[in-house]
Design an enzyme around this catalytic site. Structure first.
Site, PDB file in Angstrom:
ATOM      1  N   ASP A 224       0.849  -1.185   0.000  1.00 17.60           N
ATOM      2  CA  ASP A 224       0.000   0.000   0.000  1.00 17.60           C
ATOM      3  C   ASP A 224       0.891   1.244   0.000  1.00 17.60           C
ATOM      4  O   ASP A 224       1.881   1.311   0.741  1.00 17.60           O
ATOM      5  CB  ASP A 224      -0.898   0.000   1.244  1.00 17.60           C
ATOM      6  CG  ASP A 224      -1.841   1.196   1.255  1.00 17.60           C
ATOM      7  OD1 ASP A 224      -2.919   1.094   0.645  1.00 17.60           O
ATOM      8  OD2 ASP A 224      -1.489   2.225   1.873  1.00 17.60           O
TER       9      ASP A 224
ATOM     10  N   ASN B 133      -1.908  13.766  -3.158  1.00 19.61           N
ATOM     11  CA  ASN B 133      -2.939  14.262  -4.081  1.00 19.61           C
ATOM     12  C   ASN B 133      -3.451  15.627  -3.652  1.00 19.61           C
ATOM     13  O   ASN B 133      -3.652  16.525  -4.482  1.00 19.61           O
ATOM     14  CB  ASN B 133      -4.101  13.273  -4.146  1.00 19.61           C
ATOM     15  CG  ASN B 133      -3.775  12.032  -4.962  1.00 19.61           C
ATOM     16  OD1 ASN B 133      -2.977  12.091  -5.886  1.00 19.61           O
ATOM     17  ND2 ASN B 133      -4.390  10.914  -4.624  1.00 19.61           N
TER      18      ASN B 133
ATOM     19  N   HIS C  15      -3.557  15.480  -8.335  1.00 21.67           N
ATOM     20  CA  HIS C  15      -3.693  14.068  -8.715  1.00 21.67           C
ATOM     21  C   HIS C  15      -2.673  13.646  -9.778  1.00 21.67           C
ATOM     22  O   HIS C  15      -2.383  12.453  -9.909  1.00 21.67           O
ATOM     23  CB  HIS C  15      -5.112  13.796  -9.207  1.00 21.67           C
ATOM     24  CG  HIS C  15      -6.115  13.762  -8.096  1.00 21.67           C
ATOM     25  ND1 HIS C  15      -6.347  12.638  -7.346  1.00 21.67           N
ATOM     26  CD2 HIS C  15      -6.923  14.733  -7.593  1.00 21.67           C
ATOM     27  CE1 HIS C  15      -7.275  12.890  -6.437  1.00 21.67           C
ATOM     28  NE2 HIS C  15      -7.643  14.163  -6.561  1.00 21.67           N
TER      29      HIS C  15
ATOM     30  N   ASP D 273      -0.798  10.195  -9.531  1.00 25.99           N
ATOM     31  CA  ASP D 273      -0.729   9.215 -10.621  1.00 25.99           C
ATOM     32  C   ASP D 273       0.726   8.893 -10.968  1.00 25.99           C
ATOM     33  O   ASP D 273       1.067   7.745 -11.281  1.00 25.99           O
ATOM     34  CB  ASP D 273      -1.451   9.746 -11.856  1.00 25.99           C
ATOM     35  CG  ASP D 273      -2.961   9.741 -11.680  1.00 25.99           C
ATOM     36  OD1 ASP D 273      -3.458   9.124 -10.722  1.00 25.99           O
ATOM     37  OD2 ASP D 273      -3.648  10.379 -12.520  1.00 25.99           O
TER      38      ASP D 273
ATOM     39  N   ASP E 118      -4.365   2.612  -4.456  1.00 30.74           N
ATOM     40  CA  ASP E 118      -2.937   2.648  -4.122  1.00 30.74           C
ATOM     41  C   ASP E 118      -2.419   1.308  -3.633  1.00 30.74           C
ATOM     42  O   ASP E 118      -1.423   1.235  -2.926  1.00 30.74           O
ATOM     43  CB  ASP E 118      -2.683   3.726  -3.057  1.00 30.74           C
ATOM     44  CG  ASP E 118      -3.526   3.493  -1.798  1.00 30.74           C
ATOM     45  OD1 ASP E 118      -4.331   2.533  -1.785  1.00 30.74           O
ATOM     46  OD2 ASP E 118      -3.386   4.268  -0.838  1.00 30.74           O
TER      47      ASP E 118
END
Length: 279
Positions: A156, A164, A169, A173, A199
């Site tokens: 994770d 973010n 974002h 990404d 994630d």
């Protein structure tokens, strides 16, 4: 039998089947005479060769089919007005069959690409959840059959939401793409890396005991730290890695065990790895 040998054998088998089918079609065409057209049947061997043996085989069979078609018409007593008509008709038949072969080859290639893309995560380029679950289920069955250990890591990305919120974002990404790429590059060729969603990532380590799993995952963790730092992405990774001496029967049970360990790693303050063995 090696993969290359199996592929060559399959190619030869399909090509031979297409040629046999072509001979049967030509013989039937000759037997039925010039008044009854069986022209569409010449597409069958061309389609068979193209779809299962490839474009080159399909074009080769198309050339042979055009000649066989012409020979069957002559044997059945069809008369033509001159050599130019003979050449033109033969050329048109061959061109038609070659065009069909090319179109089928293009369609087959597009379908293969679509099937491949349907199993990849669009952001990271690694296996998506569906593809990973299928591979995990297969590997669990194989491990149980041969009595081999199997290890599974659940990863994770820590603090992705904060990244973010702070940097947008696009940065998030980019972090996910870096994690996926780095995992893919740092594990072994026999291992499978997948993005399970959001994630969360997973790494399947077939035929791997606890020592082997720790070696692979520790290398991957160090590579992740270096890659994320190099990209100036303020995230880390928490990883749970479980080794099954006797693998569970379902992929969901295996992932749940690795997921529980991942949360143990998070409870230690994140950016950690938790290892365990399950019998």
């Amino acid at each position: 039998m090696k993969l290359r040998e199996r592929t060559s054998f399959a190619f030869a088998l399909v090509s031979a089947a297409a040629l046999v089918l072509l001979v049967l079609v030509a013989a039937l065409d000759r037997a039925t005479g010039a008044e009854l057209s069986l022209s569409i049947l010449y597409l069958a061997p061309v389609a068979l060769a193209t779809w299962y043996a490839g474009e080159a085989a399909g074009v080769a069979v198309a050339l042979l089919a055009g000649l066989a078609w012409f020979a069957a018409d002559l044997s059945a007593g069809q008369r033509l007005s001159g050599p130019l008509v003979l050449a033109w008709d033969t050329l048109m038949r061959i061109a038609l069959l070659v065009i069909v072969a090319e179109l089928l080859a293009a369609l087959n290639a597009q379908l293969a690409t679509a099937r491949r893309l349907a199993r990849l995560d669009s952001l990271t380029g690694i296996a998506n959840r569906r593809a990973f679950d299928e591979q995990l289920q297969y590997s669990l069955a194989l491990a149980a059959r041969h009595g081999q250990p199997l290890s599974l890591a659940y990863l994770d990305v820590d603090d992705l939401k904060r990244l973010n919120d702070c940097d947008g974002h696009i940065a998030g990404d980019r972090a996910l793409a870096v994690v996926g790429r780095t995992l893919e590059e740092s594990v072994r060729r026999t291992d499978t890396v997948g993005r399970l969603g959001g994630d969360e990532f997973a790494v399947l380590l077939p035929n791997t005991d606890p020592a082997g799993a720790e070696s692979v995952i520790d290398k991957a963790r160090r590579a992740l730290e270096a890659a994320l730092e190099a990209e100036r992405l303020a995230v880390t990774c928490s990883i749970g890695t479980v080794t099954f001496v006797e693998p569970p029967t379902s992929a969901a049970d295996a992932l749940r065990a690795a997921d529980d360990l991942m949360y143990e790693a998070k409870a230690r303050g994140k950016n950690a790895v938790a290892y365990a063995q399950r019998s």
